[in-house]
Design a protein around this motif. Structure first.
Motif, PDB file in Angstrom:
ATOM      1  N   TYR A  18     -17.925   9.695  16.863  1.00 56.34           N
ATOM      2  CA  TYR A  18     -18.595  10.523  16.882  1.00 56.34           C
ATOM      3  C   TYR A  18     -20.205  10.166  15.665  1.00 56.34           C
ATOM      4  CZ  TYR A  18     -18.894  14.639  13.570  1.00 56.34           C
ATOM      5  OH  TYR A  18     -19.824  16.178  12.869  1.00 56.34           O
ATOM      6  N   ILE A  19     -19.744   9.575  14.699  1.00 59.74           N
ATOM      7  CA  ILE A  19     -21.007   8.452  14.061  1.00 59.74           C
ATOM      8  C   ILE A  19     -22.178   8.921  14.742  1.00 59.74           C
ATOM      9  CG2 ILE A  19     -22.291   7.544  12.568  1.00 59.74           C
ATOM     10  CD1 ILE A  19     -19.181   7.209  11.606  1.00 59.74           C
ATOM     11  N   ALA A  20     -21.722   7.822  15.873  1.00 62.09           N
ATOM     12  CA  ALA A  20     -23.128   7.462  17.006  1.00 62.09           C
ATOM     13  C   ALA A  20     -24.004   8.728  17.140  1.00 62.09           C
ATOM     14  CB  ALA A  20     -22.505   7.054  18.206  1.00 62.09           C
ATOM     15  N   ALA A  21     -22.387   9.323  18.318  1.00 62.83           N
ATOM     16  CA  ALA A  21     -23.105  10.921  18.469  1.00 62.83           C
ATOM     17  C   ALA A  21     -24.451  11.573  17.556  1.00 62.83           C
ATOM     18  CB  ALA A  21     -22.188  11.768  19.265  1.00 62.83           C
ATOM     19  N   VAL A  22     -23.828  11.821  16.447  1.00 64.99           N
ATOM     20  CA  VAL A  22     -24.290  12.800  15.493  1.00 64.99           C
ATOM     21  C   VAL A  22     -25.563  12.074  14.881  1.00 64.99           C
ATOM     22  CG1 VAL A  22     -22.670  14.522  15.700  1.00 64.99           C
ATOM     23  CG2 VAL A  22     -23.242  12.755  13.731  1.00 64.99           C
ATOM     24  N   SER A  23     -25.535  11.007  14.970  1.00 68.76           N
ATOM     25  CA  SER A  23     -26.876  10.181  14.651  1.00 68.76           C
ATOM     26  C   SER A  23     -28.083   9.486  15.652  1.00 68.76           C
ATOM     27  CB  SER A  23     -26.546   9.279  13.520  1.00 68.76           C
ATOM     28  OG  SER A  23     -25.547   9.413  12.566  1.00 68.76           O
ATOM     29  N   TYR A  24     -27.584   9.329  17.129  1.00 66.40           N
ATOM     30  CA  TYR A  24     -28.285   8.782  17.299  1.00 66.40           C
ATOM     31  C   TYR A  24     -28.044   9.776  18.196  1.00 66.40           C
ATOM     32  CZ  TYR A  24     -28.653   4.688  14.817  1.00 66.40           C
ATOM     33  OH  TYR A  24     -29.051   3.840  13.587  1.00 66.40           O
ATOM     34  N   HIS A  25     -26.784   9.607  19.075  1.00 71.39           N
ATOM     35  CA  HIS A  25     -27.382  10.435  20.175  1.00 71.39           C
ATOM     36  C   HIS A  25     -27.015  12.032  20.893  1.00 71.39           C
ATOM     37  CE1 HIS A  25     -27.573   5.877  20.901  1.00 71.39           C
ATOM     38  NE2 HIS A  25     -26.686   6.099  20.048  1.00 71.39           N
ATOM     39  N   TYR A  26     -27.312  12.408  19.935  1.00 72.84           N
ATOM     40  CA  TYR A  26     -26.751  13.931  20.320  1.00 72.84           C
ATOM     41  C   TYR A  26     -26.924  14.722  21.797  1.00 72.84           C
ATOM     42  CZ  TYR A  26     -32.344  14.159  20.086  1.00 72.84           C
ATOM     43  OH  TYR A  26     -33.489  12.961  20.220  1.00 72.84           O
ATOM     44  N   GLU A  27     -27.701  13.680  22.577  1.00 79.14           N
ATOM     45  CA  GLU A  27     -27.370  13.670  23.907  1.00 79.14           C
ATOM     46  C   GLU A  27     -26.231  13.913  24.643  1.00 79.14           C
ATOM     47  OE1 GLU A  27     -29.422  11.584  23.132  1.00 79.14           O
ATOM     48  OE2 GLU A  27     -31.559  11.592  23.363  1.00 79.14           O
ATOM     49  N   ILE A  28     -25.708  13.455  23.979  1.00 83.54           N
ATOM     50  CA  ILE A  28     -24.668  13.048  25.074  1.00 83.54           C
ATOM     51  C   ILE A  28     -23.940  14.742  24.678  1.00 83.54           C
ATOM     52  CG2 ILE A  28     -24.073  10.964  24.959  1.00 83.54           C
ATOM     53  CD1 ILE A  28     -22.707  10.609  22.595  1.00 83.54           C
ATOM     54  N   ILE A  29     -23.843  15.106  23.349  1.00 84.55           N
ATOM     55  CA  ILE A  29     -22.546  16.181  23.319  1.00 84.55           C
ATOM     56  C   ILE A  29     -22.993  17.089  23.901  1.00 84.55           C
ATOM     57  CG2 ILE A  29     -21.935  17.657  21.282  1.00 84.55           C
ATOM     58  CD1 ILE A  29     -23.341  15.607  19.238  1.00 84.55           C
ATOM     59  N   PRO A  30     -21.922  17.874  24.436  1.00 91.60           N
ATOM     60  CA  PRO A  30     -22.118  19.575  25.255  1.00 91.60           C
ATOM     61  C   PRO A  30     -22.802  19.985  25.026  1.00 91.60           C
ATOM     62  CG  PRO A  30     -20.264  18.318  25.749  1.00 91.60           C
ATOM     63  CD  PRO A  30     -20.937  17.865  24.139  1.00 91.60           C
ATOM     64  N   ILE A  31     -24.248  21.197  25.732  1.00 87.12           N
ATOM     65  CA  ILE A  31     -25.021  21.590  24.251  1.00 87.12           C
ATOM     66  C   ILE A  31     -24.305  23.289  23.709  1.00 87.12           C
ATOM     67  CG2 ILE A  31     -25.655  23.559  26.610  1.00 87.12           C
ATOM     68  CD1 ILE A  31     -28.083  23.224  24.406  1.00 87.12           C
ATOM     69  N   ASP A  32     -22.709  23.510  24.117  1.00 86.83           N
ATOM     70  CA  ASP A  32     -22.046  24.237  24.337  1.00 86.83           C
ATOM     71  C   ASP A  32     -21.718  24.063  22.596  1.00 86.83           C
ATOM     72  OD1 ASP A  32     -21.522  25.709  26.782  1.00 86.83           O
ATOM     73  OD2 ASP A  32     -21.121  24.039  27.223  1.00 86.83           O
ATOM     74  N   LEU A  33     -21.600  22.187  22.655  1.00 88.09           N
ATOM     75  CA  LEU A  33     -21.043  22.423  21.012  1.00 88.09           C
ATOM     76  C   LEU A  33     -21.753  21.730  20.244  1.00 88.09           C
ATOM     77  CD1 LEU A  33     -17.982  21.498  20.598  1.00 88.09           C
ATOM     78  CD2 LEU A  33     -17.959  18.683  21.175  1.00 88.09           C
ATOM     79  N   VAL A  34     -23.039  21.514  20.634  1.00 88.38           N
ATOM     80  CA  VAL A  34     -24.335  21.578  19.476  1.00 88.38           C
ATOM     81  C   VAL A  34     -24.882  22.206  18.887  1.00 88.38           C
ATOM     82  CG1 VAL A  34     -26.372  22.025  20.931  1.00 88.38           C
ATOM     83  CG2 VAL A  34     -26.173  19.684  19.803  1.00 88.38           C
ATOM     84  N   LEU A  35     -24.370  23.271  18.591  1.00 87.60           N
ATOM     85  CA  LEU A  35     -25.300  24.418  18.229  1.00 87.60           C
ATOM     86  C   LEU A  35     -24.132  24.527  16.706  1.00 87.60           C
ATOM     87  CD1 LEU A  35     -27.651  25.939  17.616  1.00 87.60           C
ATOM     88  CD2 LEU A  35     -25.741  27.969  18.568  1.00 87.60           C
ATOM     89  N   SER A  36     -22.746  25.032  17.212  1.00 84.68           N
ATOM     90  CA  SER A  36     -21.956  24.280  16.000  1.00 84.68           C
ATOM     91  C   SER A  36     -21.130  23.157  15.779  1.00 84.68           C
ATOM     92  CB  SER A  36     -20.027  24.954  16.735  1.00 84.68           C
ATOM     93  OG  SER A  36     -20.422  23.991  17.900  1.00 84.68           O
ATOM     94  N   VAL A  37     -21.551  22.168  16.152  1.00 85.96           N
ATOM     95  CA  VAL A  37     -21.908  20.467  15.375  1.00 85.96           C
ATOM     96  C   VAL A  37     -22.399  20.774  14.814  1.00 85.96           C
ATOM     97  CG1 VAL A  37     -21.757  18.937  15.324  1.00 85.96           C
ATOM     98  CG2 VAL A  37     -20.120  19.600  16.992  1.00 85.96           C
ATOM     99  N   GLY A  38     -24.119  21.588  15.119  1.00 88.06           N
ATOM    100  CA  GLY A  38     -24.987  20.989  13.793  1.00 88.06           C
ATOM    101  C   GLY A  38     -25.075  21.842  13.033  1.00 88.06           C
TER     102      GLY A  38
END
Lengths: 490, 366
Positions: free
Chosen positions: A299-319
Motif C-alpha cells: 500500500y505504501i509503495a502504491a500511494v507513494s510511487y506506483h499510483y499507476e497500479i491503483i485502478p482508476i475507480d479507486l485512485v480518486l477515493s484513495v486520494g
C-alpha cells in the motif's frame, strides 16, 4: 560450606548433626527416628516435606517397618520397590534430598539409602489454551516428564521409540529427554542435537524457549527454527515423521526438531479434517502470510510511487482519503501498526474482564475517531485491520509473531524504494530462508532444495487413499499414509 | 553474521539510492484525459482533466487548458496551473479533435507519449467530432466523472461493435507497422449526452482518411475478427413483397482470408461464414419454409454491405484490417516492392468478399 568429599560416618550420633547442619535453614526439613518392630534397631528418616508424598511414605515405608517387618530380609523387601541405591557421599545425598528423595539410615550400616518418594505439584492434563483445535486431542502437556511421556506414548503404539536422557548444563543439572523413532529420525540429526544439548553450559533453564534459543542454528533470525508445542498429537505425528522431541521436566512445552519453514503453517487439525477443507485452509494460511507481510508495504509503495497500479475507480477515493492526512503514508502505517501491536499485547496480558475494554478502546477510538480527526486515512485502517486478521490466521504463534515483525522492515523498504524495495526485501528474505538449516536439515525444504514430490503434501493435502487402497497396501506390507509423510533418509 | 552484513549493506544501498522520485498520491495531480485541438496558429490547444483530491471541493475533476507547441510542453504549462506535481501515469483517454486530425499528422505530436516511460500507454485514443474543449467543459447528463464516462462509453461501444478500441500502445503498433493503417474510436456530443459515432480511419501518415459509421464499424470488427459474439446486426432485405427489417444475432462468424498475386495486383479472397439466429423479422415470410429464401436475401444484403465497406477502404487507400500482413506473409516478393506505401497498393488490389449466412434458428416462437 559443603565439603565435596565429606563421607557418611556410620552411627546415629554421627549422622544426625551432619544432617541438621546441612539443612539448618530449610524450613520444611523433617527428621524422624523410628525403631524397627522386631529388633528395635533405630532407623533415621529424613526428607524435605513439600516435595515428598508423606502419605505414601507413611503408608508404604514407616508403618510396615514398624508393624510388619519380622526379619531383616523383610525390611529389604519393603524398601526395594522405591530404593534408588545406597550412598555414602553427603554431596550425593543432599542433591537427592533436594530432588524429593527420602533419606533412610539403618543404624549401624556403612551407607544410607535414598528412596524415591518425590511428589512435585503439577497441573491437571487439559486442553492447551493457546493451541486449541477443532477436533484434535483434548489433552495437553503439563509440567511433568512422566505425564508428558505417557501422553506421547499414548499416541504412538510403537515399542521401538528411543528415549534418550541427556544430562547437561553446568554440573549436569539440566535434565532433558530426547524422544525419537530409530527408523525414521535421521541419525545425523540425533547426533547433532545430542552434541548441541551437551554443549549447554547454563546453571538453570527456566523454560523451553530458553533451551530452544541455545539450540537454534541462527540466533539472529526473526524466524522460529524449532517448534514448541503443548500438544501431544503434534509431537507424536512429528516423531512419526522423523523429528526428534525434547522434553524438559519442568515445562509444559515440548520441542520438536528439525523444522522447516513450511511446517510452521501446518496445524494439528490438518489430520482430522477432510482433505479439501484442509487444502483450502492451508491455502488461506499462505495467502494470510503474504497479506500479513506485504499488504502495508504494498500500500505504501502504491500511494507513494506506483499510483499507476491503483485502478482508476479507486485512485480518486484513495486520494481523497489521503488528502486529509497530514503525515506521509509510512508514518501513518507505522502509527497504526504500532497501535495494533500494543492492543494485541495489552489484551494478552490483561485479565479477561479488563481485556474487553481494550477492544472497545481499540475498535472505536483508534478505528473511527482517528479517521474522523483526519489522523489516519480510511484505507490505512482497512489495510491494518486486514493485516492483523491475516496474521491471526497463522496456526503457530511463534511464526505469527515473526510475520508481524517482518512487515516493519518491508514497510520501510517500500517507503524508500517502492516496489523495488519490496522486491529487494523479498530477495533477502527468501535467501535467508533457503540458506538456513535446522539441525542438519535444510530449513527451506521442500521448496529448496527442490523436491516436487513433497510439495503436494506440504502445500495441499491430498486424499490418503480410502479403505480399498489401504487393504491392498496392508497385504503388500507398506502403509501409504506413513510413506507420504515420512522424511526420506539421506 | 553474513546475514547481518548483507542486511546492513542492503540498507545502505536503499538509503543511498531511494527517496528521489517519491511523490505521495495526494500531492500529485493525476491527469486522466488529455485533449488536443488545433487553433488558427500552429499551436496546439491542450485541455487536461486532473483528478481533484480535495475533499471540500464539489467536483471530482479540475479542467486545465493552455496553448502549447508540443505535448511535452503541456506538462509545464498545465503543471503550472495545478496544485500538485503533474503526472501522466494514470492517463485514461487521449482525445484528438477531428480538425486536428484533418490538418496534421499525429505521430510527431505523440512522440513523448511513447518516449516517456511514465506515460500510460493503456490510455484509449479517441477522435472527437467537435471542439475538444467544448466536450470537456460540458456538463453531461450521465457524468459522474468525465474520465470514467468517456472510457466506459468507448469500451461498451466496442463491446457492442460500434467502434474499435485503440490504446496508445495499439496505435503505436498500427502506425509503425507497414501492413496496417490505424483506426480509432470517435465520439461526439449529442444533445446532453456524449455518443459513440463510429470509427475514424487514419492513413499511414496518421491523418484522417475516412469515417465509418456504427454499422460499418461492426463489419470492420468482423473482418478484423475482433468481435465478441454474439453480434447483433440489423438490416433491410428486399424481397418480392416489399422491404422488411431483419435483426439477427451472429452466433458464429469468422473472416477467412486467402491471398494471391496475379496481373500485377494483389488478390484477396475473403470468406465470411456466419451462423445467425433471427431476432426480429417483420416480413410476410413463413419462417421454416422460407428459410432458404431468407438466407439468400440476408446473404445478399450483408455481402453488399461488406463490398461497400471494402470499396470505401480501397478508395481512401486505408487498410485497417491488416491485409498487408497477409500479403507480407504469402506474397513477400511482391510485398517488398510496395511496402513503402501499402495503402496505395491495397487500393489497387482485387478484393473478393463472400458472406454466407446460415440461419440456425428463428427464436423461441414459430
Amino acid at each position: 560450606m559443603l565439603d565435596q568429599e565429606e563421607r557418611l560416618r556410620p552411627g546415629m550420633p554421627e549422622i544426625k548433626p551432619v544432617l541438621q547442619r546441612h539443612f539448618k535453614e530449610v524450613s520444611d526439613f523433617v527428621m524422624k527416628s523410628i525403631r524397627l518392630g522386631f529388633n528395635g534397631q533405630a532407623v533415621l528418616i529424613s526428607y524435605l516435606s513439600v516435595v515428598v508424598d508423606e502419605d505414601k511414605l507413611s503408608r508404604d515405608i514407616i508403618q510396615p517397618l514398624i508393624l510388619k517387618a519380622e526379619t531383616i530380609e523383610q525390611v529389604e523387601s519393603i524398601l526395594e520397590p522405591v530404593r534408588l541405591g545406597s550412598y555414602e557421599r553427603w554431596e550425593d545425598i543432599n542433591k537427592g534430598m533436594w530432588k524429593g528423595h527420602v533419606f533412610l539410615y539403618l543404624d549401624g550400616e556403612a551407607h544410607a539409602y535414598l528412596l524415591n518418594m518425590s511428589s512435585w505439584p503439577s497441573a491437571q492434563v487439559k486442553e492447551p489454551d493457546n493451541e486449541s483445535t477443532l477436533k484434535g486431542t483434548r489433552s495437553g502437556f503439563i509440567d511433568s516428564n512422566h505425564t508428558n511421556l505417557a501422553l506421547i506414548r499414548h499416541h504412538i503404539p510403537e515399542e521401538r521409540l528411543i528415549q534418550q536422557e541427556v544430562r547437561t548444563g553446568h554440573e549436569g543439572k539440566i535434565h532433558a529427554v530426547m524422544l525419537y523413532h530409530p527408523d525414521k529420525a535421521d541419525p545425523a540429526n540425533v547426533t547433532e542435537l545430542n552434541a548441541r544439548l551437551r554443549r549447554i553450559d547454563s546453571q538453570a533453564l527456566m523454560s523451553m524457549g530458553e533451551l530452544a534459543e541455545s539450540l537454534e542454528d541462527n540466533n539472529y533470525s526473526m524466524l522460529p527454527q524449532l517448534l514448541l508445542t503443548e500438544r501431544p498429537d503434534v509431537v507424536a505425528s512429528g516423531i512419526m515423521e522423523g523429528k526428534i522431541a525434547i522434553l524438559m521436566g519442568h515445562t509444559s512445552q515440548v520441542m520438536l526438531a528439525p523444522m522447516t519453514f513450511l511446517s510452521f503453517f501446518l496445524s494439528a487439525d490438518d489430520r482430522n479434517l477432510r482433505w479439501p477443507v484442509v487444502t483450502f485452509f492451508r491455502l488461506l494460511r499462505f495467502i494470510g502470510l503474504v497479506i500479513a507481510i506485504f499488504l502495508p508495504s504494498f500500500y505504501i509503495a502504491a500511494v507513494s510511487y506506483h499510483y499507476e497500479i491503483i485502478p482508476i475507480d479507486l485512485v480518486l477515493s484513495v486520494g481523497k482519503s489521503l488528502e486529509r492526512v497530514p503525515v506521509p503514508p509510512i508514518l501513518e502505517a507505522l502509527f497504526m501498526e504500532l497501535i495494533l501491536e500494543m492492543l494485541r499485547e495489552a489484551s494478552l496480558r490483561l485479565p479477561p474482564k479488563v481485556g474487553q475494554s481494550v477492544g472497545i478502546v481499540g475498535g472505536i477510538v483508534i478505528g473511527q475517531a482517528a479517521v474522523e480527526a483526519g489522523l489516519v486515512s480510511n484505507v490505512m485502517v482497512i489495510v491494518v485491520a486486514l493485516t492483523a486478521i491475516a496474521s491471526f490466521v497463522q496456526p503457530n504463534q511463534d511464526m505469527a509473531a515473526a510475520v508481524r515483525l517482518l512487515r516493519f522492515p518491508f514497510m520501510i523498504a517500500a517507503f524508500l524504494m517502492g516496489l523495488v524495495g519490496i522486491v529487494i526485501g523479498i530477495m533477502v528474505l527468501v535467501t535467508h530462508i533457503i540458506s538456513m538449516q535446522s539441525l542438519k536439515a535444510p530449513y527451506g525444504s521442500p521448496l529448496f532444495p527442490i523436491d516436487t514430490k513433497k510439495w503436494r503434501s506440504v502445500l495441499a493435502r491430498l486424499p490418503q487413499g480410502g479403505f480399498r487402497n489401504r487393504a491392498d497396501s496392508a497385504v503388500a506390507g507398506n502403509d501409504p499414509q506413513a510413506d507420504s509423510s515420512s522424511r526420506s533418509k539421506r | 553474521m553474513k546475514l547481518t552484513k548483507s542486511l546492513v549493506l542492503t540498507l545502505i544501498l536503499i538509503a543511498a539510492t531511494g527517496c528521489a522520485d517519491r511523490t505521495e498520491l495526494d500531492e500529485s495531480s493525476l491527469v486522466t484525459i488529455i485533449g488536443m485541438d488545433t487553433n488558427d496558429n500552429r499551436e496546439l490547444s491542450i485541455t487536461g482533466m486532473v483528478l481533484d483530491f480535495n475533499e471540500e471541493s464539489k467536483s471530482q475533476e479540475i479542467l486545465l487548458s493552455g496553448k502549447v507547441q508540443s505535448l511535452r510542453e503541456a506538462r509545464t504549462v498545465l503543471g503550472a496551473k495545478s496544485a500538485g506535481e503533474f503526472l501522466s501515469g494514470k492517463l485514461q483517454v487521449l482525445l484528438i479533435s477531428r480538425s486536428l486530425l484533418q490538418k496534421n499528422e499525429m505521430m510527431p505530436y505523440l512522440d513523448v507519449v511513447f518516449r516517456d516511460a511514465k506515460f500510460s500507454n493503456s490510455a484509449l485514443l479517441a477522435a472527437c467530432d467537435c471542439s475538444v474543449k467544448k466536450l470537456m467543459e460540458g456538463k453531461w447528463n450521465s457524468q459522474p466523472i468525465l474520465t470514467e464516462y468517456i472510457r466506459k462509453l468507448i469500451e461498451t461501444g466496442h463491446r457492442s461493435e460500434m467502434t474499435v478500441r485503440t490504446t496508445l500502445q495499439n496505435f503505436h503498433y498500427m502506425q509503425t507497422e507497414e501492413g496496417v493503417t490505424a483506426a480509432i474510436s470517435e465520439i461526439k456530443p449529442v444533445g446532453k449526452e456524449i455518443a459513440v459515432t463510429g470509427t475514424m480511419l487514419l492513413n499511414h501518415s496518421g491523418k484522417m482518411a475516412l469515417h465509418l459509421n456504427k454499422e460499418e464499424s461492426a463489419l470492420l470488427l468482423l473482418l478484423q475478427n475482433e468481435i465478441e459474439l454474439p453480434v447483433s446486426y440489423t438490416t433491410t432485405i428486399h424481397g418480392e413483397e416489399g422491404d422488411s427489417v431483419v435483426s439477427f444475432d451472429m452466433k458464429k462468424a469468422k473472416a477467412k482470408v486467402r491471398t494471391a498475386y496475379s496481373n500485377g495486383k494483389f488478390q484477396f479472397h475473403i470468406r465470411v461464414p456466419i451462423r445467425a439466429e433471427i431476432a426480429e423479422l417483420d416480413g410476410p415470410y413463413h419462417l421454416a419454409a422460407d428459410k432458404k429464401l431468407i438466407e439468400s436475401l440476408l446473404t445478399d444484403e450483408v455481402e453488399h454491405a461488406f463490398k461497400r465497406l471494402i470499396g470505401k477502404l480501397q478508395a481512401h487507400k486505408v487498410d485497417p484490417v491488416g491485409y498487408g500482413l497477409y500479403a507480407r506473409a504469402f506474397q513477400y516478393k511482391q510485398w517488398k516492392e510496395v511496402r513503402e506505401d501499402w495503402g496505395a497498393a491495397f487500393g489497387q488490389a482485387d478484393v473478393d468478399i463472400q458472406a454466407t449466412i446460415a440461419i440456425d434458428s428463428f427464436g423461441v416462437i414459430e
